[in-house]
Design a protein around this motif. Structure first.
Motif, PDB file in Angstrom:
ATOM      1  N   UNK A 187       1.181  -4.964   5.728  1.00 16.94           N
ATOM      2  CA  UNK A 187       1.922  -5.061   4.069  1.00 16.94           C
ATOM      3  C   UNK A 187       1.129  -3.896   3.359  1.00 16.94           C
ATOM      4  N   UNK A 188      -0.310  -4.333   4.162  1.00 18.49           N
ATOM      5  CA  UNK A 188      -1.707  -3.739   3.683  1.00 18.49           C
ATOM      6  C   UNK A 188      -2.207  -2.800   4.283  1.00 18.49           C
TER       7      UNK A 188
ATOM      8  N   UNK B  31      -3.828  -7.510  -6.858  1.00 19.05           N
ATOM      9  CA  UNK B  31      -3.862  -8.423  -6.286  1.00 19.05           C
ATOM     10  C   UNK B  31      -4.006 -10.195  -7.012  1.00 19.05           C
TER      11      UNK B  31
ATOM     12  N   UNK C 114       2.114 -13.722  -8.177  1.00 11.78           N
ATOM     13  CA  UNK C 114       3.540 -14.237  -7.860  1.00 11.78           C
ATOM     14  C   UNK C 114       3.139 -11.712  -7.458  1.00 11.78           C
ATOM     15  N   UNK C 115       2.393 -11.356  -7.387  1.00 12.85           N
ATOM     16  CA  UNK C 115       2.419  -9.728  -6.464  1.00 12.85           C
ATOM     17  C   UNK C 115       2.653  -9.573  -5.666  1.00 12.85           C
ATOM     18  N   UNK C 116       3.511  -9.465  -4.703  1.00 18.09           N
ATOM     19  CA  UNK C 116       3.509  -9.001  -3.040  1.00 18.09           C
ATOM     20  C   UNK C 116       3.027  -7.295  -3.388  1.00 18.09           C
ATOM     21  N   UNK C 117       2.589  -7.391  -2.391  1.00 19.31           N
ATOM     22  CA  UNK C 117       2.517  -5.185  -2.047  1.00 19.31           C
ATOM     23  C   UNK C 117       2.466  -4.821  -1.042  1.00 19.31           C
ATOM     24  N   UNK C 118       3.514  -4.135  -0.811  1.00 21.43           N
ATOM     25  CA  UNK C 118       3.773  -3.525   0.562  1.00 21.43           C
ATOM     26  C   UNK C 118       3.584  -2.231   0.536  1.00 21.43           C
TER      27      UNK C 118
ATOM     28  N   UNK D 195      -6.816 -12.131   3.137  1.00 22.95           N
ATOM     29  CA  UNK D 195      -6.824 -12.119   1.816  1.00 22.95           C
ATOM     30  C   UNK D 195      -9.105 -12.765   1.495  1.00 22.95           C
TER      31      UNK D 195
END
Lengths: 379, 379
Positions: free
Chosen positions: A28-29, B330, B334-338, A290
């Protein structure tokens, strides 16, 4: 760090299920993943950007592998520390730090570290070999643990009498007073290089005595808030004392008189955090990423009750794995299947896990019992 | 099917972000994935068990690729149908079925299908070429869509006058009455071979007019229950009429007088379902897998409010992608990175998405606005 996470080449020592789930999040990163594992069919083989089949305990192999990465992490402690030290000297980032892995690799040094840092733990005694056991003044029964290389329930035995002593492990061991515990618990704590620290909520574990493996995990715990806070505080205290960068799983006992004793540490994602993938806002795998990339730590709160079951190979089955009952458990709401990509099953081999989430804790446990009775890994 | 999901070789035509996210879920079931994509650096390249660089529109390439798999699916409609038909004749499972892909590939045939099956849609007219546009009795302004190969906002233009007609597309097109809509919505429906059908809750979309791409998606919708039920019923009606096996995304308009009109279909995981990864109990990717493997469909209910933002390449940036503001977003819970693993950015290229979950809908939207202003894909 100079490079953005999306430009990073992450080297992982070990390519088992922990590495596999770490890669699923790293994707995802845009993190590029490099895996070193001695098994040519390791669970990570087909998922990593680069897979090298080789020894993780051999200096040259680990050193040369590490040179290819920007940042090196582990998914198992049994790695060549000297190679990691050399890589650190040459400016490579190694998280957890080699000195932390070195300390945790040896259960004797771990125990001494607890003692020196006022971390509550059971009384213990170190011995250099089996011959010393008869001469040491340590009452039966006790647990005998090999200081190094114990893993997944191996390297641990209960010593009840002189007959057991005869059959005890050879080599350096740790004698531990038997803890009359009420519950086994765990807290996973994360710490980045900035020194930010966050704990996941405390979880409760049920063991399979025969396999000496976690079979059933419940999150979050229903112990009173003060007990949970005490456990979380101990985990933070250890993370700070270690000055660790990364994830630290702290396994503990709650004794029948309410004390909390630290059992063992793992400086990486851990079986006691698998439920976080669906049960918490951030998963332990993303949190590890992270932390080692010195990015803001994620939200560790529970999203709902979660029960995790390890899927162990059935007794009497040795061969290409089949998953009996899979369709039946997939018909239940809130059931999440994670198979680890292992072709062959054998008795008690960790073949996968299943997490059940439900707003109602009792329902989650009922579903988990059904899953446990229904899903079998056979050959 | 004879084989268990864990023994399956799944062939996917197309290796972009949809395939990538499908693989991330397929890993949990030990599914082996085979990818065919013309781009040697496709987002799936390093994740698939087998990656083949080749044309997905060439008969021989698709046919020979398909022979290697047990089950074939798509992540884009523009594939060679004849090869899929031949594979089906030879007993390979192809889901969605080739006839469904053939129908949906052509926006003209899609529209006729809606008409024949009493599916509400805007008035339309088919033309064979630009020359016909001036002779057809169809009032300005209208939308002109190429019947084939439109994708990500391409192949669509608004025609307001004769000057626009001069600059219109060549070849077979679809003229569509302009819909004076209040909101664009979507419902994703899944159907397995047993005929079980489940819809995900209706979502609302905000478009980027300049790029003609979804920029902002909110789940679930706050329209009254009867409107949502109507939209979900239409989606089910289409899935049944198509007799589709797999996932079907149904894009619709709610007009200012409350009518629901179907815009377009996609027989696969879709941009309007990305939020399901964190926002719903089952993700659209796992649901697609369950449907095409004829397994029980998962629980589509929302776990919480979710807002999804497409991360598009910034205007004026063309080159190796950098993600400005990543660390800042980040830090928010509740923030999801794709990120999609694309090395190069260009204006409006889909480089990733971000999903924000929050129990409070307004907070989720506020956070999404912050993310949108903060995270930029530059070079």
């Amino acid at each position: 760090m100079a490079k953005q996470i999306s430009e990073l080449k992450l080297g992982i020592l070990g390519g088992g299920q922990l590495g596999r789930m770490l890669i699923q999040e790293a994707v995802n990163y845009n993190v590029s993943t490099l895996i070193l594992d001695p098994d040519p069919d390791a669970p990570c083989k087909n998922l990593a950007n680069y897979f090298e089949c080789g020894s993780i305990t051999d200096f040259d192999t680990v050193y040369n592998f590490g040179k290819k990465a920007d940042l090196i992490t582990i998914e198992i402690e049994k790695v060549n520390i000297e190679a990691l030290e050399q890589l650190e000297k040459e400016g490579k980032l190694v998280f957890p730090q080699s000195r932390v892995i070195r300390l945790i690799q040896d259960k004797g040094i771990q125990k001494q570290f607890f003692k020196e840092n006022d971390i509550p733990t059971s009384p213990f005694q170190l011995v250099n070999g089996k011959a010393e056991l008869v001469n040491v003044n340590f009452p039966f029964p006790y647990m005998l643990k090999q200081r190094r290389d114990g893993y997944d329930g191996k390297g641990v035995m209960k010593i009840e009498n002189l007959y057991d002593v005869e059959n005890a492990f050879e080599g350096p061991c740790l004698m531990e007073e038997l803890v009359d515990f009420e519950k086994e618990i765990a807290v996973i704590v994360s710490r980045n290089s900035n020194g930010d620290v966050k704990t996941f909520p405390m979880v409760e574990m049920e063991f399979n005595a025969e396999a000496n493996l976690v079979e059933f995990l419940i999150s979050p715990s229903t112990y009173p808030a003060d007990v949970q806070e005490r456990a979380e505080k101990i985990a933070c205290q250890i993370a700070s004392a270690l000055n660790i960068t990364g994830l630290l799983a702290v396994e503990m006992f709650i004794t029948k008189n309410g004390d909390i004793l630290v059992n063992e540490l793992a400086p990486r994602p851990h079986n006691s955090g698998h439920h976080t993938i669906e049960g918490n806002f951030v998963s332990q795998f993303e949190q590890h990423l992270r932390a080692i990339c010195n990015l803001p730590l994620g939200d560790t709160r529970s999203r709902s009750n979660a029960v995790m079951i390890n899927l162990l190979g059935e007794k009497g089955h040795d061969g290409v794995a089949k998953y009996q009952g899979l369709e039946k458990i997939m018909a239940i709401d809130g059931v999440y299947v994670h198979l680890y990509g292992k072709k062959y099953t054998k008795p008690f081999r960790k073949m996968g896990h299943v997490t059940i989430v439900d707003q109602n804790r009792e329902h989650a446990i009922e579903k988990a019992n059904f899953v446990k009775q229904t899903l079998k890994v056979i050959s």
